[in-house]
Scaffold this motif. Structure first.
Motif, PDB file in Angstrom:
ATOM      1  N   VAL A  31       0.851  -1.189   0.000  1.00  0.00           N
ATOM      2  CA  VAL A  31       0.000   0.000   0.000  1.00  0.00           C
ATOM      3  C   VAL A  31       0.883   1.234   0.000  1.00  0.00           C
ATOM      4  O   VAL A  31       1.779   1.367   0.841  1.00  0.00           O
ATOM      5  N   PRO A  32       0.680   2.168  -0.939  1.00  0.00           N
ATOM      6  CA  PRO A  32       1.574   3.334  -1.058  1.00  0.00           C
ATOM      7  C   PRO A  32       1.385   4.341   0.075  1.00  0.00           C
ATOM      8  O   PRO A  32       0.314   4.457   0.670  1.00  0.00           O
ATOM      9  N   TYR A  33       2.455   5.077   0.340  1.00  0.00           N
ATOM     10  CA  TYR A  33       2.408   6.250   1.207  1.00  0.00           C
ATOM     11  C   TYR A  33       2.137   7.491   0.365  1.00  0.00           C
ATOM     12  O   TYR A  33       2.386   7.515  -0.845  1.00  0.00           O
ATOM     13  N   ARG A  34       1.695   8.538   1.018  1.00  0.00           N
ATOM     14  CA  ARG A  34       1.540   9.830   0.344  1.00  0.00           C
ATOM     15  C   ARG A  34       2.886  10.539   0.202  1.00  0.00           C
ATOM     16  O   ARG A  34       3.061  11.397  -0.660  1.00  0.00           O
ATOM     17  N   THR A  35       3.858  10.171   1.037  1.00  0.00           N
ATOM     18  CA  THR A  35       5.222  10.675   0.934  1.00  0.00           C
ATOM     19  C   THR A  35       6.140   9.627   1.521  1.00  0.00           C
ATOM     20  O   THR A  35       5.720   8.849   2.392  1.00  0.00           O
ATOM     21  N   ASP A  36       7.366   9.545   1.062  1.00  0.00           N
ATOM     22  CA  ASP A  36       8.262   8.488   1.508  1.00  0.00           C
ATOM     23  C   ASP A  36       8.487   8.526   3.017  1.00  0.00           C
ATOM     24  O   ASP A  36       8.579   9.599   3.629  1.00  0.00           O
ATOM     25  N   GLU A  37       8.599   7.339   3.609  1.00  0.00           N
ATOM     26  CA  GLU A  37       9.060   7.215   4.988  1.00  0.00           C
ATOM     27  C   GLU A  37      10.583   7.147   4.953  1.00  0.00           C
ATOM     28  O   GLU A  37      11.161   6.333   4.231  1.00  0.00           O
ATOM     29  N   THR A  41       3.789  -6.756  -8.746  1.00  0.00           N
ATOM     30  CA  THR A  41       4.444  -6.034  -9.841  1.00  0.00           C
ATOM     31  C   THR A  41       5.508  -5.041  -9.374  1.00  0.00           C
ATOM     32  O   THR A  41       6.414  -4.714 -10.141  1.00  0.00           O
ATOM     33  N   SER A  42       5.411  -4.563  -8.124  1.00  0.00           N
ATOM     34  CA  SER A  42       6.270  -3.439  -7.723  1.00  0.00           C
ATOM     35  C   SER A  42       6.792  -3.570  -6.305  1.00  0.00           C
ATOM     36  O   SER A  42       7.054  -2.558  -5.641  1.00  0.00           O
ATOM     37  N   ALA A  43       6.995  -4.778  -5.826  1.00  0.00           N
ATOM     38  CA  ALA A  43       7.373  -4.968  -4.423  1.00  0.00           C
ATOM     39  C   ALA A  43       8.656  -4.227  -4.063  1.00  0.00           C
ATOM     40  O   ALA A  43       8.799  -3.718  -2.945  1.00  0.00           O
ATOM     41  N   ALA A  44       9.594  -4.147  -4.989  1.00  0.00           N
ATOM     42  CA  ALA A  44      10.887  -3.523  -4.680  1.00  0.00           C
ATOM     43  C   ALA A  44      10.749  -2.058  -4.281  1.00  0.00           C
ATOM     44  O   ALA A  44      11.578  -1.536  -3.531  1.00  0.00           O
ATOM     45  N   TYR A  65      -4.009  -4.274  -4.130  1.00  0.00           N
ATOM     46  CA  TYR A  65      -2.698  -4.099  -3.501  1.00  0.00           C
ATOM     47  C   TYR A  65      -1.885  -5.387  -3.495  1.00  0.00           C
ATOM     48  O   TYR A  65      -0.657  -5.335  -3.378  1.00  0.00           O
ATOM     49  N   ALA A  66      -2.545  -6.518  -3.660  1.00  0.00           N
ATOM     50  CA  ALA A  66      -1.794  -7.755  -3.900  1.00  0.00           C
ATOM     51  C   ALA A  66      -1.141  -7.710  -5.279  1.00  0.00           C
ATOM     52  O   ALA A  66       0.017  -8.137  -5.448  1.00  0.00           O
TER      53      ALA A  66
END
Length: 395
Positions: free
Chosen positions: A13-19, A373-376, A367-368
């Motif tokens: 699940v994406p963040y709105r800004t990087d942690e 596709t983009s786990a990295a 989100y699965a």
């Protein structure tokens, strides 16, 4: 009732800004959703943080199947003892989030079976709402200032900010900007993630204290409790143990050394909700408040923790959550997830049976697929950190 299967689904699940922390950054979080199926048609929900990786969590879950499938999920103590002793998983660590997810799913089944929310099974409501801090991403001063204003407008009582940058001046500038944006009433909790030596920590905390800190979280190595105690006696801000206190045995050591004023506890790193309650009890006996730690969680693990926190008196301080960073969640309704689902930094305790939350199938699928596709992109991926030769402490 018998367990017939464990089903695991990694999601991103994406963040709105990087942690951002002292050694990297990530664009969102990965969790592994766990469904414990039974022969009576009931399914219990759990969630494991992808710590240290989703692949390890999935491997641990596979290894648990011979110990769990066929067991009575309502005999939770018996089941976890089998996992710990027969399965030799009593050495807590990277195996713990997977075990905690299975244990949580069993509690969910128990609550559903007796028609009670988990808070009632853990002692009943001591409080109706659970408070969380506002996570401020460690960005430039202008962005931190703006996020401080957002936190104040949302009614948060405490902001949390990562420190431990390469230069103390950068940390000071960010904390000063946060105070400016959030206003004089906001508590500011800073977390160095063990980045400082004791001498550097003393210098840094003294430089930051003029901005009114609520807590200083794990400024030095969690493996050197005498130095934590030394530092605690020389700063004016209460010290919060974190990396040093994730398990019950760790908490006992922190207490013996007088190494902290408050203790961070974590159901995922200590194998489940019952141990979270036990951790709080150990610390209460020592007169210490506790704070729920998070490795990054979505609505299932968050709901589970909220039930226990609501039933336990000495969770007196705002807990760690990701509402200020997350763009979405995987549960139905308005629980957890983005900041707009919080009220003055708090979440209401779910009142449905068990966890009181259910999965949103469309969001789980979405989100699965993002994980596949983009786990990295959702691991700590800062190219500079990956090509450096990092060491602790940083200075």
């Amino acid at each position: 009732m018998r367990i017939t299967a464990l089903r695991a689904t990694p999601v991103a699940v994406p963040y709105r800004t990087d942690e951002v922390w002292a050694f990297g950054r990530r664009a969102g979080l990965v969790s592994v959703l766990v469904e414990v199926e039974t022969d009576e048609g009931l399914t219990g929900l759990g969630e494991a943080a992808a710590y240290p990786s989703a692949d390890i969590v999935l491997s641990v879950l596979r290894s648990l199947e011979p110990l769990v499938v066929g067991a009575d999920p309502l005999r939770i103590e018996q089941l976890i003892q089998r996992v710990d002793v027969v399965g030799t998983w009593h050495h807590t660590g990277s195996s713990s989030p997977a075990i905690a997810a299975v244990e949580t799913a069993c509690w969910d089944l128990l609550g559903k079976t007796c028609g009670q929310p988990l808070v009632n099974l853990f002692g009943g409501r001591f409080r109706d709402r659970v408070e969380f801090f506002h996570y401020v991403a460690a960005a430039g001063a202008d962005a931190v200032r703006a996020e401080g204003r957002r936190a104040a407008e949302a009614g948060a009582r405490v902001c949390y900010l990562k420190v431990g940058a390469g230069e103390l001046a950068a940390d000071v500038a960010r904390v000063a900007a946060l105070r400016d944006g959030a206003g004089p009433a906001m508590g500011i909790r800073v977390d160095a993630n063990e980045a400082w030596s004791p001498g550097a920590a003393l210098r840094a905390v003294r430089a930051l204290e003029e901005y009114g800190l609520e807590l200083v979280e794990q400024p030095v190595s969690g493996r050197n409790l005498p130095e934590m105690a030394y530092l605690r006696g020389r700063i004016g801000t209460p010290l919060l143990a974190n990396e040093s206190s994730w398990t019950r045995s760790d908490q006992l050591a922190v207490i013996r050394h007088g190494a902290a004023d408050a203790v961070s506890v974590d159901q995922q790193m200590d194998g489940g909700l019952l141990n979270l309650k036990r951790s709080a009890g150990i610390c209460a006996a020592a007169g210490l408040p506790v704070v729920k730690h998070s490795l990054g969680e979505l609505g299932v693990a968050l709901a589970a923790a909220v039930h226990v926190v609501a039933a336990t008196p000495n969770f007196l301080l705002p807990n760690q959550g990701y509402g200020a960073l997350l763009t979405d969640d995987i549960v139905r309704g308005a629980f957890g997830g983005p900041l707009e689902n919080y009220r003055d930094g708090c979440l209401d305790v779910p009142d449905g049976p068990g966890l009181g939350v259910g999965l949103d199938p469309d969001k789980v699928d979405r989100y699965a697929e993002l994980y596949r596709t983009s786990a990295a992109e959702f691991t700590f991926h800062d190219p500079d950190a990956l090509t450096a030769a990092p060491a602790l402490p940083k200075r």
